[in-house]
Design an enzyme around this catalytic site. Structure first.
Site, PDB file in Angstrom:
ATOM      1  N   ASP A  21       0.863  -1.159   0.000  1.00  0.00           N
ATOM      2  CA  ASP A  21       0.000   0.000   0.000  1.00  0.00           C
ATOM      3  C   ASP A  21       0.917   1.232   0.000  1.00  0.00           C
ATOM      4  OD1 ASP A  21      -2.399   1.624   0.499  1.00  0.00           O
ATOM      5  OD2 ASP A  21      -1.595   1.836   2.522  1.00  0.00           O
ATOM      6  N   ASP A  23      -0.051   5.154   1.074  1.00  0.00           N
ATOM      7  CA  ASP A  23      -0.225   6.106   2.172  1.00  0.00           C
ATOM      8  C   ASP A  23      -0.248   5.402   3.523  1.00  0.00           C
ATOM      9  OD1 ASP A  23      -0.881   8.748   0.679  1.00  0.00           O
ATOM     10  OD2 ASP A  23      -2.126   7.255  -0.292  1.00  0.00           O
ATOM     11  N   THR A 114      -2.453   0.976  -4.405  1.00  0.00           N
ATOM     12  CA  THR A 114      -2.968   2.096  -3.628  1.00  0.00           C
ATOM     13  C   THR A 114      -4.396   2.451  -4.007  1.00  0.00           C
ATOM     14  OG1 THR A 114      -2.639   4.443  -3.095  1.00  0.00           O
ATOM     15  CG2 THR A 114      -1.925   3.728  -5.278  1.00  0.00           C
ATOM     16  N   SER A 115      -5.131   3.002  -3.040  1.00  0.00           N
ATOM     17  CA  SER A 115      -6.479   3.505  -3.300  1.00  0.00           C
ATOM     18  C   SER A 115      -6.445   4.883  -3.943  1.00  0.00           C
ATOM     19  CB  SER A 115      -7.274   3.565  -1.990  1.00  0.00           C
ATOM     20  OG  SER A 115      -7.422   2.283  -1.426  1.00  0.00           O
ATOM     21  N   LYS A 146     -10.568  -1.222  -1.821  1.00  0.00           N
ATOM     22  CA  LYS A 146     -10.377  -1.919  -0.557  1.00  0.00           C
ATOM     23  C   LYS A 146     -11.545  -1.598   0.376  1.00  0.00           C
ATOM     24  CE  LYS A 146      -5.370  -1.185  -1.066  1.00  0.00           C
ATOM     25  NZ  LYS A 146      -4.181  -0.505  -0.525  1.00  0.00           N
ATOM     26  N   ASP A 171      -1.438  -0.682   6.394  1.00  0.00           N
ATOM     27  CA  ASP A 171      -1.463   0.061   7.653  1.00  0.00           C
ATOM     28  C   ASP A 171      -2.849   0.279   8.216  1.00  0.00           C
ATOM     29  OD1 ASP A 171      -1.923   3.485   7.068  1.00  0.00           O
ATOM     30  OD2 ASP A 171      -1.944   1.992   5.477  1.00  0.00           O
TER      31      ASP A 171
END
Length: 226
Positions: A21, A23, A114-115, A146, A171
């Site tokens: 991921d 961030d 990543t989103s 996600k 995270d």
């Protein structure tokens, strides 16, 4: 000073590839994201302090759509927030040790999932001094974000490996659930946590006390720094 053993728990397995991921996992963008989202939440009349923890780790459009706000176009609102995030990268920094850890990995054996949309991902990576990887899955690449596992399944496919052969670095709960649903093992990064996540997964606070290891057959693992 090395961290206590209790702060670090490492998987004993080896893996075909690593999926990260972005961030909160390889870079810290909390200040920037919460400034932009906080202004939007205040405009909408939300309790900003209560709202902010709910938006991390998910696509902006998914966060807004889930609110079911009458008369609101989630796509238009998400685009406005995206513009704000792209323009505001003050305080975006790498997670300690992340640049060195990633640079030690074979470029064909890891990817970012990543989103964030691709434009924002590129801006934040540059602000944090993290080179753009060879492979990256962003918000545009999936139809469901996600905690749906679609992103991690796609990331595995792009690396040519099975999700069961991958270690996912995450995270937040939505990302952890996505990794689990994909069938991957999960490593939880705790560097930006203000409240501990209860997890049975392996965990590290950052990358200063660990190094990647590449075995003779090319398999990846993580070891404590000597």
């Amino acid at each position: 000073m090395p961290l206590p053993a209790a702060d670090i728990s490492l998987p004993e397995k080896t893996y075909a590839a690593f999926l990260f991921d972005m961030d909160g996992t390889i870079l810290n963008s909390i200040e920037s994201a919460e400034r932009v989202w906080g202004r939007w939440a205040a405009k909408m009349g939300f309790d900003v302090e209560a709202f902010l923890p709910t938006m991390h780790g998910k696509r902006g459009i998914d966060t807004i759509s889930a609110l079911n706000l009458p008369g609101i176009d989630p796509a238009a609102e998400a685009e406005g927030i995206l513009r704000g995030e792209i323009e505001d990268v003050e305080g975006v920094v790498p997670i300690p040790g992340a640049v060195e850890f990633l640079s030690a990995l074979p470029p064909e054996r890891w990817a970012i999932v990543t989103s964030s949309p691709i434009e924002l991902a590129k801006v934040r990576l540059a602000a944090a001094g993290i080179p753009q990887p060879r492979y990256m899955v962003t918000a545009e690449d999936v139809t469901v974000g996600k905690p749906n596992p679609q992103g991690y399944i796609l990331g595995s496919e792009r690396l040519g490996v099975s999700p069961s052969e991958v270690l996912v670095f995450e995270d937040v709960l939505a990302g952890i659930q996505a990794g689990e649903a994909a069938g991957a093992d999960v490593m939880v990064i705790t560097a930006t946590h203000s409240h501990p996540i209860e997890t049975g997964h392996s965990k590290i606070p950052g990358y200063l006390d660990v190094v990647p290891h590449i075995s003779q057959d090319g398999r990846l693992s993580i070891r404590r720094r000597a």
